[in-house]
Write an enzyme that holds these catalytic residues in place. Structure first.
Site, PDB file in Angstrom:
ATOM      1  N   SER A 174      -2.329  -7.340   3.940  1.00 58.97           N
ATOM      2  CA  SER A 174      -2.105  -7.129   2.509  1.00 58.97           C
ATOM      3  C   SER A 174      -0.658  -6.737   2.228  1.00 58.97           C
ATOM      4  CB  SER A 174      -3.036  -6.022   2.013  1.00 58.97           C
ATOM      5  OG  SER A 174      -2.772  -5.765   0.650  1.00 58.97           O
ATOM      6  N   ASN A 226       9.074  -0.386   3.852  1.00 58.58           N
ATOM      7  CA  ASN A 226       8.929  -0.841   2.479  1.00 58.58           C
ATOM      8  C   ASN A 226       8.423   0.315   1.640  1.00 58.58           C
ATOM      9  OD1 ASN A 226       6.071  -1.231   1.194  1.00 58.58           O
ATOM     10  ND2 ASN A 226       5.806  -1.675   3.382  1.00 58.58           N
ATOM     11  N   SER A 227       8.884   0.342   0.413  1.00 58.63           N
ATOM     12  CA  SER A 227       8.330   1.315  -0.532  1.00 58.63           C
ATOM     13  C   SER A 227       8.042   0.588  -1.833  1.00 58.63           C
ATOM     14  CB  SER A 227       9.304   2.472  -0.762  1.00 58.63           C
ATOM     15  OG  SER A 227      10.504   1.997  -1.326  1.00 58.63           O
ATOM     16  N   LEU A 258       2.813  -0.463  -4.484  1.00 54.63           N
ATOM     17  CA  LEU A 258       1.656  -1.162  -5.054  1.00 54.63           C
ATOM     18  C   LEU A 258       1.932  -1.864  -6.379  1.00 54.63           C
ATOM     19  CD1 LEU A 258      -1.301   1.256  -4.212  1.00 54.63           C
ATOM     20  CD2 LEU A 258      -0.760  -0.936  -3.159  1.00 54.63           C
ATOM     21  N   CYS A 264      -2.176   3.940   1.722  1.00 55.90           N
ATOM     22  CA  CYS A 264      -0.849   3.514   1.270  1.00 55.90           C
ATOM     23  C   CYS A 264       0.092   4.720   1.247  1.00 55.90           C
ATOM     24  CB  CYS A 264      -0.904   2.887  -0.121  1.00 55.90           C
ATOM     25  SG  CYS A 264       0.739   2.360  -0.670  1.00 55.90           S
ATOM     26  N   LYS A 320      -9.402   0.638   5.298  1.00 56.32           N
ATOM     27  CA  LYS A 320      -8.095   0.593   5.963  1.00 56.32           C
ATOM     28  C   LYS A 320      -7.534   1.992   6.111  1.00 56.32           C
ATOM     29  CE  LYS A 320      -3.765  -1.982   5.905  1.00 56.32           C
ATOM     30  NZ  LYS A 320      -3.038  -3.079   5.244  1.00 56.32           N
ATOM     31  N   GLY A 364       2.521  -5.166  13.653  1.00 53.21           N
ATOM     32  CA  GLY A 364       3.566  -5.709  14.510  1.00 53.21           C
ATOM     33  C   GLY A 364       3.226  -6.962  15.275  1.00 53.21           C
ATOM     34  N   THR A 384       4.321  -8.342   8.596  1.00 51.01           N
ATOM     35  CA  THR A 384       5.775  -8.386   8.568  1.00 51.01           C
ATOM     36  C   THR A 384       6.368  -9.592   9.302  1.00 51.01           C
ATOM     37  OG1 THR A 384       5.765  -5.975   8.460  1.00 51.01           O
ATOM     38  CG2 THR A 384       7.818  -7.030   9.120  1.00 51.01           C
TER      39      THR A 384
HETATM   40  C1  FMN Z   1       6.091  -5.294   2.161  1.00 53.09           C
HETATM   41  C2  FMN Z   1       4.777  -4.737   2.558  1.00 53.09           C
HETATM   42  C3  FMN Z   1       3.823  -4.442   1.590  1.00 53.09           C
HETATM   43  C4  FMN Z   1       2.591  -3.919   1.947  1.00 53.09           C
HETATM   44  N1  FMN Z   1       1.654  -3.678   0.978  1.00 53.09           N
HETATM   45  C5  FMN Z   1       0.411  -3.257   1.332  1.00 53.09           C
HETATM   46  C6  FMN Z   1      -0.619  -3.118   0.367  1.00 53.09           C
HETATM   47  O1  FMN Z   1      -0.427  -3.378  -0.817  1.00 53.09           O
HETATM   48  N2  FMN Z   1      -1.842  -2.672   0.777  1.00 53.09           N
HETATM   49  C7  FMN Z   1      -2.101  -2.380   2.103  1.00 53.09           C
HETATM   50  O2  FMN Z   1      -3.208  -1.984   2.433  1.00 53.09           O
HETATM   51  N3  FMN Z   1      -1.135  -2.538   3.033  1.00 53.09           N
HETATM   52  C8  FMN Z   1       0.106  -2.973   2.684  1.00 53.09           C
HETATM   53  N4  FMN Z   1       1.062  -3.144   3.659  1.00 53.09           N
HETATM   54  C9  FMN Z   1       0.719  -2.848   5.059  1.00 53.09           C
HETATM   55  C10 FMN Z   1       0.308  -4.105   5.828  1.00 53.09           C
HETATM   56  O3  FMN Z   1      -0.827  -4.700   5.254  1.00 53.09           O
HETATM   57  C11 FMN Z   1       0.054  -3.787   7.288  1.00 53.09           C
HETATM   58  O4  FMN Z   1      -0.991  -2.846   7.368  1.00 53.09           O
HETATM   59  C12 FMN Z   1       1.256  -3.205   7.993  1.00 53.09           C
HETATM   60  O5  FMN Z   1       2.443  -3.795   7.505  1.00 53.09           O
HETATM   61  C13 FMN Z   1       1.222  -3.367   9.514  1.00 53.09           C
HETATM   62  O6  FMN Z   1       1.210  -4.721   9.895  1.00 53.09           O
HETATM   63  P1  FMN Z   1       2.546  -5.562  10.257  1.00 53.09           P
HETATM   64  O7  FMN Z   1       3.375  -4.699  11.171  1.00 53.09           O
HETATM   65  O8  FMN Z   1       2.076  -6.801  10.913  1.00 53.09           O
HETATM   66  O9  FMN Z   1       3.237  -5.816   8.963  1.00 53.09           O
HETATM   67  C14 FMN Z   1       2.319  -3.671   3.300  1.00 53.09           C
HETATM   68  C15 FMN Z   1       3.255  -3.963   4.273  1.00 53.09           C
HETATM   69  C16 FMN Z   1       4.471  -4.493   3.921  1.00 53.09           C
HETATM   70  C17 FMN Z   1       5.469  -4.792   4.998  1.00 53.09           C
END
Ligand code: FMN
Ligand code: FAD
Ligand code: FAD
Ligand code: FMN
Ligand code: FES
Ligand code: FES
Lengths: 254, 304, 304, 254
Positions: free
Chosen positions: B21, B69-70, B73, B131, B166, B245, B267
């Site tokens: 997400s 990221n910040s 939502l 979040c 989550k 990751g 990501t």
């Molecule tokens: C830009 C960005 C926005 C995200 N927004 C959400 C979100 O709206 N809701 C959520 O549950 N996780 C959000 N995440 C977290 C990701 O869904 C995921 O749990 C986290 O990035 C770890 O996976 P990754 O390292 O493969 O990115 C966000 C991550 C990124 C990088």
């Protein structure tokens, strides 16, 4: 409009002096679609650098199948890029975003670039110059920042610098105002430091001139997926990477 | 025969590959690069009842092999989602759609769940109680075992859709929280949401991010994510959606061996937009080479 | 004038650069590359009362921009340390020596502290209640606020040496623990010890590390470490020894801006054995360029 | 004994077939100190790879100031290394560890290498061959694993392979036993898969022959600082990087 991931070979990657570089790559796919004001995301080779770097298209040389980028080394990604040589392969993603409005005719256009903001303006000038009257105001920090003007090679260019060391001693906004006093400008395109673009837009709005600005934000995806580059506009939240980087100044400034 | 076919907590998927997400927008942003319908499921950007503009200032920072990221939502809110986003999705998307559901209060979580429950096209709910980028709700909920349990229970009461909770990695004892969430009706656990991190601009003498802290993701966090999947697998009996990751087929296999029945790519899609296609192909190849009946044969194999 | 001169919780140092325990052995292993006496202080490998062989099996794994270790506090024990290691150190080392002190029980912590307290040459104690690689004591102590407080208090009672308590990042609320530890007599907080992580060998279908989990360190963890330093700076009034992924002068400055009065260099010394020298030179240069009176001018500047 | 960090230029980096490579670099500092059985830690260029890779010294060409390394591509670090070209610069740290006992005379020596274990043996053979009688048993997985023997260029080499596709159809240990039946061997040096070295050591111990083995462990620091490569020995915990990689077999096996 389609976008691609393309492995492209570097044809040339030369330093124009100081931290300024001109990069030429051979492209088959992206070159068919890319337009002035759009950009590409370049993948650094170092795997510790996971985000692609947004770089505007500087020149589209369809005849030779060559894309040109003009960039400045500021951090790890651009520094690495500057070490690459002819023959090296990089992966670029593009074309991305919405570019400048280039389907225009019989207008008097002022194009204003500050520093690296000059990057997207060569292709823009090329596109609009034939059927319109264009004046190009270029501002920069040091003499090296103007080396790129040779590559742009546009006769109606006015160079200004804060200290007068090159061209006229004034800033781009002062120069624009000066021109507006004498000439009737119908459109303004600008790219450069945000504060400069704000002032250009202010002048444009005051004079009721249609103005487009090219914005910069840190980007994650470049596709509109991550909301990393969102900005508030008069039409709601917009993404610089997808809805921009070029916006009607009225939507994003004041 | 499709060796990647997976039923993840009641959701039939052609493969166990989803998007994380917030990294795959509203499902169609990467359509120039590949057909999103090849995915087992698409997890959409975090949704809230009311529209949210997200956080002001810089929202993205790169860190060694990772990013912060910040976003906060940013989303158009439920009404727009139902009336516009869903219509657009229905045009092109045939694969499973999962909503990432957020609230500021337990009541908001429940209300939004009730509304989402009525949309047939939504295959499941990822309940985001982790979040790090919002003041109310979010991580504060997920880090508090009692509230995590309560929000799960109350949401469970109003929906029959598969409920994937989550969790935040920013806690002392994630197994305990995962178990509580299971006991309160979750059908699956999604781990991990982002770690809490920070980046500093020494020239400006300021945090890089407008919101000071941000969610930390990307290859850098993989060791933490794998450890948490491994721990939670030991603690619960419901399936795990693993993420954090993943940047290659090998990474996806690692998560499955640690205990994830399905994985989300996040990501690393930014780095390599073709990653989902590569991982699906890679897993297919792996099944053949290792002569697996189904990819699920390796799920949790580390524990055997 | 030396602009790096620092008094860190009572320890006079020529600069705020230390080594991170466990990455600089017993002080002399890097002498081929630079004179360890250029350091503000050397923090030695974790010490226990009795000798420890450490953990069996593979102890090191690389991860994207980071590494895992599961050394398990291998050390020759106090007697050997006092009679042999200290003698060897006294021959060549003139800079501050800090012991990294570990125990399996509170009693062991106290007993070892009493013994260390008698060694004049030791400038301070880094109380490690956050080692993720040992079954008893270690992280289990640091993650439990009550025990963290108790061990700090009891150790405090038996030593007047500067007491730096090293905390685990693997907790929900580190500020709370830091505050408790301050209230119970700590002179400084060291953060962060390693995150808990895991790596998997998909060919062997086994964890890479013999001990399954390991301590995660290196540039990858920097965003988490910076966030924790920032949080703890807000929570306590005692100085902070910051560490976690520092690999350049710029990184060291980031930690100081976030609130660290001194920093430890760890994993990145493996990558670049000259890092300590480079950072000391780099900080000197920075002080000149920024016209600082002392490097301490930037400590916590982000909060101002 | 001093150790250094040295930026060295690659002179040659050639594939010997399959995954086997021979790397030659120009060295000024490390070359003065390094000895047979010692190793260097090579820094990968990719910043995501933070640990240096331990690689044994294969040959010390003092005349030309060239160090040779023989390596196999197994993961990210060695794969990256294999892409580097003449002229590229890498940073190496060394010499590290304790090498083989080379100050020996008038002995009959069996040197046994399996697969990549052949790497440190060229320099060893060079050192001990003049004043001793040496037989070299080389085992390998496939024909490419024996290409390196051309570079070693030692006449008294016996090649064995499990399937007999090259050399004799037996393993190195069987060959060693065969030799021991006929000849009086005073010393054994071995490097290769751990299981092979165990068996060689077993034979050595049974025959009361002094034996040195070169061990491999994952390494963090290479200097004895991290305790990452510790092993239990009859003399307590030892570090492969500092007290080894070469050990008296009696200390570390059985
Ligand atoms: C830009 C960005 C926005 C995200 N927004 C959400 C979100 O709206 N809701 C959520 O549950 N996780 C959000 N995440 C977290 C990701 O869904 C995921 O749990 C986290 O990035 C770890 O996976 P990754 O390292 O493969 O990115 C966000 C991550 C990124 C990088
Ligand atoms: C649409 C667009 C077009 C651009 N066109 C050009 C161009 O033609 N020529 C040029 O020289 N520069 C251009 N830039 C700026 C360029 O993207 C940054 O200078 C570059 O990303 C810096 O990367 P780095 O690794 O060298 O710096 P680092 O500071 O190491 O980068 C760290 C992170 O911050 C991001 N970042 C840093 N500075 C900027 C910035 N100014 N804008 C956006 N992201 C940034 C990087 O992309 C990276 O994710 C453009 C930016 C945008 C948004
Ligand atoms: C003292 C010593 C001498 C060596 N000499 C040689 C040589 O001359 N030629 C040669 O080809 N190989 C040699 N090796 C093995 C070589 O170090 C590994 O093959 C190499 O580190 C693999 O790195 P990678 O990035 O390709 O693999 P990856 O699997 O990506 O490496 C990940 C991590 O594991 C470590 N690692 C992986 N395999 C090994 C291994 N077998 N031994 C130690 N660490 C490992 C790496 O160093 C790295 O830290 C030696 C090892 C040691 C300990
Ligand atoms: C190999 C290794 C061994 C370590 N041993 C100890 C130890 O004995 N005691 C301790 O308090 N911390 C130990 N640590 C943690 C470090 O001191 C430090 O807190 C951590 O690695 C984060 O810093 P870095 O990322 O700069 O390495 C060890 C770390 C590593 C990598
Ligand atoms: S960079 Fe991701 S939405 Fe613009
Ligand atoms: S590799 Fe660090 S002690 Fe041997």
């Amino acid at each position: 409009m389609a976008a691609f991931l393309e492995d492209v070979k570097i044809i040339e990657n030369i330093c124009l002096g100081s931290r300024y570089y001109l990069l030429k790559v051979k492209s088959e796919k992206i070159i068919k679609e890319i337009k002035a004001g759009q950009f590409c995301m370049i993948k650094p080779l170092d795997n510790a650098l996971i985000l692609r770097r947004p770089i505007s298209i500087h020149n589209i040389d369809k005849e030779n199948g060559v894309l040109e980028f003009y960039y400045e080394t500021v951090g790890k990604g651009t520094k690495e890029l500057s070490t690459l040589k002819a023959g090296d392969i990089i992966n670029i993603q593009g074309p991305l975003g919405e570019g400048f409005s280039i389907n225009i005719k019989d207008k008097k256009i002022a194009i204003i670039g500050g520093g690296m903001g000059i990057a997207p303006l060569k292709e823009l000038i090329k596109q609009v110059n034939k059927e319109n009257k264009v004046v190009f105001i270029a501002g920069g920090r040091d003499k090296y920042a103007f080396e790129i003007l040779k590559n742009i090679n546009f006769k109606n260019t006015i160079v200004v610098s804060d200290d007068g060391s090159i061209g006229e001693k004034k800033n781009t906004v002062e120069k624009l105002k000066e021109i507006l006093e004498k000439e009737n400008i119908n459109m303004i395109f600008t790219c450069g430091p945000h504060i400069m673009m704000e002032k250009v837009a202010e002048v444009a709005h005051k004079n009721n001139i249609y103005c487009e600005v090219s914005l910069e934000e840190r980007m994650g995806c470049g596709t509109g997926a991550c909301m990393g580059c969102s900005i508030e506009t008069t039409k709601g939240m917009k993404k610089v990477c997808k809805d921009g980087p070029v916006f009607n100044s009225k939507e994003v400034i004041k | 025969m499709n060796k990647l076919k997976t039923n993840f907590c009641g959701i039939d998927m052609k493969n166990p590959i989803m998007t994380a997400s917030g990294t795959f927008g509203w499902g169609k942003e990467y359509s120039d690069y590949f057909d999103p319908n090849v995915l087992g499921a698409i997890v959409l950007k975090g949704l809230t009842l009311e529209p949210r503009k997200g956080n002001p200032g810089t929202r993205i920072a790169e860190t060694p092999s990772g990013m912060l990221n910040s976003i906060g939502l940013e989303n158009p809110g439920f009404e727009h989602f139902k009336n516009i986003t869903m219509k657009e999705l229905e045009e092109d998307i045939s694969t499973n759609l999962i909503v990432n559901l957020n609230g500021k209060t337990i009541e908001e979580y429940v209300e939004l769940t009730e509304k989402i429950d009525k949309i047939d096209r939504i295959a499941g709910i990822e309940l985001n109680i982790s979040c790090p980028n919002v003041k109310d709700g979010g991580m504060a909920f997920g880090a508090n075992p009692k509230i995590a349990a309560e929000v799960t229970r109350k949401v469970r009461e109003v929906t029959k859709k598969p409920l994937i909770v989550k969790l935040s990695p920013n806690v002392t004892d994630i197994s305990y929280i995962a178990k509580l969430v299971e006991d309160n009706g979750a059908d699956a656990i999604a781990i991990i949401n982002t770690l809490l991190g920070m980046a500093i601009d020494i020239e400006k003498k300021k945090p890089v991010l407008g919101n000071i802290f941000g969610g930390f993701s990307g290859p850098a966090v993989k060791p933490v994510a794998l450890r948490i999947v491994y721990q939670v697998y030991k603690a619960v009996n419901i399936p795990i959606l693993g993420m954090g990751g993943i940047s290659s087929t090998k990474d996806a296999i690692e998560f499955m061996m640690a205990g994830a029945s399905a994985v989300s790519l996040g990501t690393s899609i930014f780095t390599n937009p073709l990653l989902p296609v590569e991982v699906i192909e890679g897993l297919n190849k792996y099944c053949k080479e290792e002569k697996l009946k189904n990819i699920s044969d390796i799920v949790g194999i580390l524990h055997k």
